[in-house]
Design a protein around this motif. Structure first.
Motif, PDB file in Angstrom:
ATOM      1  N   UNK A   1       0.829  -1.400   0.051  1.00 29.45           N
ATOM      2  CA  UNK A   1      -0.087   0.158  -0.103  1.00 29.45           C
ATOM      3  C   UNK A   1       0.873   1.200   0.136  1.00 29.45           C
ATOM      4  N   UNK A   2       0.468   2.351  -0.595  1.00 28.71           N
ATOM      5  CA  UNK A   2       1.044   3.657  -0.412  1.00 28.71           C
ATOM      6  C   UNK A   2       0.319   4.119   1.029  1.00 28.71           C
ATOM      7  N   UNK A   3       1.435   4.484   1.805  1.00 23.70           N
ATOM      8  CA  UNK A   3       1.042   4.844   2.972  1.00 23.70           C
ATOM      9  C   UNK A   3       1.189   6.320   3.321  1.00 23.70           C
ATOM     10  N   UNK A   4       0.108   7.149   3.938  1.00 23.47           N
ATOM     11  CA  UNK A   4       0.178   8.334   4.614  1.00 23.47           C
ATOM     12  C   UNK A   4      -0.017   8.377   6.034  1.00 23.47           C
ATOM     13  N   UNK A   5       0.694   9.012   6.822  1.00 27.74           N
ATOM     14  CA  UNK A   5       0.683   8.933   8.233  1.00 27.74           C
ATOM     15  C   UNK A   5       0.468  10.488   9.019  1.00 27.74           C
ATOM     16  N   UNK A   6       0.092  10.405  10.190  1.00 30.93           N
ATOM     17  CA  UNK A   6       0.104  11.599  10.884  1.00 30.93           C
ATOM     18  C   UNK A   6      -1.077  12.388  10.243  1.00 30.93           C
ATOM     19  N   UNK A   7      -2.228  11.822   9.826  1.00 28.31           N
ATOM     20  CA  UNK A   7      -3.480  12.679   9.323  1.00 28.31           C
ATOM     21  C   UNK A   7      -4.260  12.957  10.818  1.00 28.31           C
ATOM     22  N   UNK A   8      -4.479  14.044  10.792  1.00 28.38           N
ATOM     23  CA  UNK A   8      -5.352  14.433  12.072  1.00 28.38           C
ATOM     24  C   UNK A   8      -4.644  13.880  13.154  1.00 28.38           C
TER      25      UNK A   8
ATOM     26  N   UNK B   1      -3.312   3.152   0.472  1.00 25.37           N
ATOM     27  CA  UNK B   1      -4.180   3.112  -0.728  1.00 25.37           C
ATOM     28  C   UNK B   1      -3.367   2.142  -1.543  1.00 25.37           C
ATOM     29  N   UNK B   2      -4.385   1.264  -2.356  1.00 24.12           N
ATOM     30  CA  UNK B   2      -3.869   0.505  -2.970  1.00 24.12           C
ATOM     31  C   UNK B   2      -4.682   0.457  -4.128  1.00 24.12           C
ATOM     32  N   UNK B   3      -4.251   0.988  -5.467  1.00 26.64           N
ATOM     33  CA  UNK B   3      -4.701   1.005  -6.793  1.00 26.64           C
ATOM     34  C   UNK B   3      -4.672  -0.349  -7.559  1.00 26.64           C
ATOM     35  N   UNK B   4      -5.873  -0.481  -8.035  1.00 28.99           N
ATOM     36  CA  UNK B   4      -5.847  -2.055  -8.641  1.00 28.99           C
ATOM     37  C   UNK B   4      -6.641  -1.922  -9.740  1.00 28.99           C
TER      38      UNK B   4
ATOM     39  N   UNK C   1      -8.624  -6.758  12.379  1.00 36.13           N
ATOM     40  CA  UNK C   1      -9.306  -7.335  11.400  1.00 36.13           C
ATOM     41  C   UNK C   1      -9.201  -6.451  10.046  1.00 36.13           C
ATOM     42  N   UNK C   2      -8.920  -5.166  10.198  1.00 33.21           N
ATOM     43  CA  UNK C   2      -8.555  -4.234   8.866  1.00 33.21           C
ATOM     44  C   UNK C   2      -7.530  -4.683   8.345  1.00 33.21           C
ATOM     45  N   UNK C   3      -6.299  -4.901   9.187  1.00 30.82           N
ATOM     46  CA  UNK C   3      -5.097  -5.397   8.553  1.00 30.82           C
ATOM     47  C   UNK C   3      -5.115  -6.581   7.968  1.00 30.82           C
ATOM     48  N   UNK C   4      -5.911  -7.418   8.399  1.00 34.23           N
ATOM     49  CA  UNK C   4      -6.471  -8.709   7.848  1.00 34.23           C
ATOM     50  C   UNK C   4      -7.095  -8.427   6.352  1.00 34.23           C
ATOM     51  N   UNK C   5      -7.942  -7.667   6.268  1.00 34.84           N
ATOM     52  CA  UNK C   5      -8.716  -7.383   5.129  1.00 34.84           C
ATOM     53  C   UNK C   5      -7.825  -6.802   3.944  1.00 34.84           C
ATOM     54  N   UNK C   6      -6.992  -6.012   4.512  1.00 33.61           N
ATOM     55  CA  UNK C   6      -6.049  -5.209   3.440  1.00 33.61           C
ATOM     56  C   UNK C   6      -5.167  -6.089   2.819  1.00 33.61           C
ATOM     57  N   UNK C   7      -4.636  -7.088   3.696  1.00 29.66           N
ATOM     58  CA  UNK C   7      -3.886  -8.199   3.032  1.00 29.66           C
ATOM     59  C   UNK C   7      -4.451  -9.123   2.245  1.00 29.66           C
ATOM     60  N   UNK C   8      -5.825  -9.357   2.539  1.00 32.39           N
ATOM     61  CA  UNK C   8      -6.651 -10.175   1.523  1.00 32.39           C
ATOM     62  C   UNK C   8      -6.791  -9.580   0.373  1.00 32.39           C
TER      63      UNK C   8
ATOM     64  N   UNK D   1      -8.567   0.494  -3.184  1.00 37.38           N
ATOM     65  CA  UNK D   1      -8.995   0.283  -1.706  1.00 37.38           C
ATOM     66  C   UNK D   1      -8.257   1.377  -1.070  1.00 37.38           C
ATOM     67  N   UNK D   2      -8.878   2.029  -0.155  1.00 40.00           N
ATOM     68  CA  UNK D   2      -8.566   2.834   0.751  1.00 40.00           C
ATOM     69  C   UNK D   2      -8.765   2.308   2.235  1.00 40.00           C
ATOM     70  N   UNK D   3      -7.663   1.906   3.139  1.00 42.97           N
ATOM     71  CA  UNK D   3      -8.132   1.503   4.428  1.00 42.97           C
ATOM     72  C   UNK D   3      -7.461   2.647   5.536  1.00 42.97           C
ATOM     73  N   UNK D   4      -8.256   2.833   6.241  1.00 43.52           N
ATOM     74  CA  UNK D   4      -7.959   4.024   7.311  1.00 43.52           C
ATOM     75  C   UNK D   4      -8.222   3.474   8.822  1.00 43.52           C
TER      76      UNK D   4
END
Length: 427
Positions: A52-59, A66-69, A113-120, A132-135
């Motif tokens: 994933x392309x990762x952005x940190x320290x938001x808010x 973000x995973x573009x597919x 759970x969200x980490x698992x879904x992101x990997x799946x 896919x955008x995972x927050x």
């Protein structure tokens, strides 16, 4: 209830075991709202590892991957990550090691759970197309995290979603999902009311205006807002959670402070109750000849969580395919509140479709011998619930079901968002 159901997850045993260890680690090291730096780092590292392309320290401490597919819809999956100022009493071998802080609401399970879904989703990217955008959202417990991420430029960094998905663990049997169309979680308003008197000696009350008496009368009168001013067909809760005034028995103070919490589902009901609170507070002050009018501050404002009916209809059979027919139930309206709706838009008319469900986290063996919904509800009511120092979901099968539910729902939305999940036009 069948506790031996096979959930539709193709993640290998090693990865699932690793996620269970991550869950235990998060539970052992909880972090308070807007201070979730360690948790955020774990989520960010996991997302980078999985492409994933990762952005940190938001808010402050928010993380988004973000995973573009290829071409297609943008689906946002969200988990909150903050803990509560509470001392854990579960005696689990992975209980909190941080004094006075505990994951008592299951946000550690949400994150795992969200980490698992992101990997799946990455592992099976040939079965879907889109973005896919995972927050991983901070500060849900104080009602500020979602808005902080939006204000911090979330949608300048990632595509705006076509649908928002999320889940919240609850003391339903693990393997059961609670899904409700329309209003699902209540709007919440927290008010700080300051009432002003004129202080003096307790032996000479006639020279004072006693704000303690003023506040006490106000508390009692406020109880009539729901019981006498709200129709029985409308749902509302009004709680005065704290009243602070004075320092000593023989000193009449010059002010009293009340903290109120309002829960509603309908905007018209919400507006009427807010007006009634203002009217009663001001009237009680006037009746006491207060030297100044009270102040009323809204310190927390959360919109109701309103699930998009067409999206719910689309996803119900998908979630039933995960847990089995009869295991997706309508839990009724929940008077608890959530800020996930802010990520979808401030109101259903302005935002994109949202589907947010309850994820059962109680030991399914406790329900295995039960034969009716009434029996299940009775047992569930006796279990430690969210925000209890004894609350913790069972890892198996809660983690597997949570990963499976998020993944299956997201893949369905990728496939159908273009023609089934239709929100209003976005500016």
């Amino acid at each position: 209830m069948n506790s031996d159901r096979h959930y539709r997850l193709v993640m290998d045993d090693h990865s699932l075991s690793r996620l269970a260890d991550i869950y235990r680690d998060l539970h052992r090291h909880p972090e308070l709202s807007m201070q979730e730096t360690r948790t955020a780092a774990i989520a960010a590292d996991w997302l980078r590892e999985h492409g994933y392309a990762v952005h940190t320290e938001i808010g402050t401490t928010g993380v988004v991957g973000v995973f573009h597919n290829g071409a297609g819809a943008t689906v946002l999956l969200r988990a909150d990550i903050d803990a509560l100022p509470l001392t854990e009493a579960t005696e689990l071998d992975y209980a909190s090691e941080t004094p006075g802080v505990m994951h008592a609401c299951g946000h550690d399970m949400h994150a795992a759970c969200l980490m698992g879904a992101a990997a799946e989703l990455v592992a099976h990217r040939t079965s879907w197309s889109g973005t896919a955008v995972v927050v991983f959202q901070p500060g849900e417990e104080i009602g500020q995290g979602a808005q902080a991420m939006v204000d911090g430029g979330l949608y300048d960094l990632v595509p705006r979603p076509d649908v928002v998905l999320g889940q919240h663990v609850a003391p339903l049997p693990a393997g059961v999902i609670g899904l409700r169309s329309g209003p699902a979680f209540a709007a919440s308003d927290v008010l700080r009311v300051t009432m002003f008197g004129r202080g003096g000696h307790g032996s000479r009350p006639e020279t004072t205006v006693d704000p303690v008496v003023m506040a006490a009368s106000t508390v009692l009168r406020l109880q009539t807002v729901v019981s006498r001013e709200t129709a029985a067909t409308d749902t509302a809760v009004l709680t005065v959670g704290s009243l602070h005034a004075g320092t000593k028995a023989n000193i009449i103070p010059d002010r009293a402070e009340l903290a109120l919490n309002l829960r509603t589902y309908d905007e018209a009901v919400r507006a009427r109750i807010l007006e009634a609170v203002t009217r009663i507070v001001n009237s009680e002050a006037a009746a006491s000849s207060a030297p100044a009018m009270p102040t009323i501050e809204r310190t927390e404002v959360l919109p109701a969580v309103v699930n998009d009916p067409s999206a719910v209809d689309m996803l119900r059979p998908v979630l039933e395919d995960v847990v089995g027919r009869g295991h997706v139930v309508d839990p009724g309206t929940v008077t608890g509140s959530e800020d996930v709706g802010i990520l979808a838009g401030s109101t259903p008319s302005e935002g994109v479709p949202l589907v947010f469900w309850l994820l059962g986290g109680a030991d399914p063996e406790l329900f295995a011998h039960l034969t009716s919904a009434e029996q299940v509800a009775e047992v569930a009511a006796g279990l430690p619930s969210n925000h209890s120092p004894f609350y913790a979901p069972v890892i198996d099968p809660t983690l597997t079901v949570g990963i499976s539910a998020l993944t299956a729902a997201a893949k369905k939305c990728f496939a159908r968002a273009g023609d089934t999940v239709q929100g209003p036009p976005r500016s």
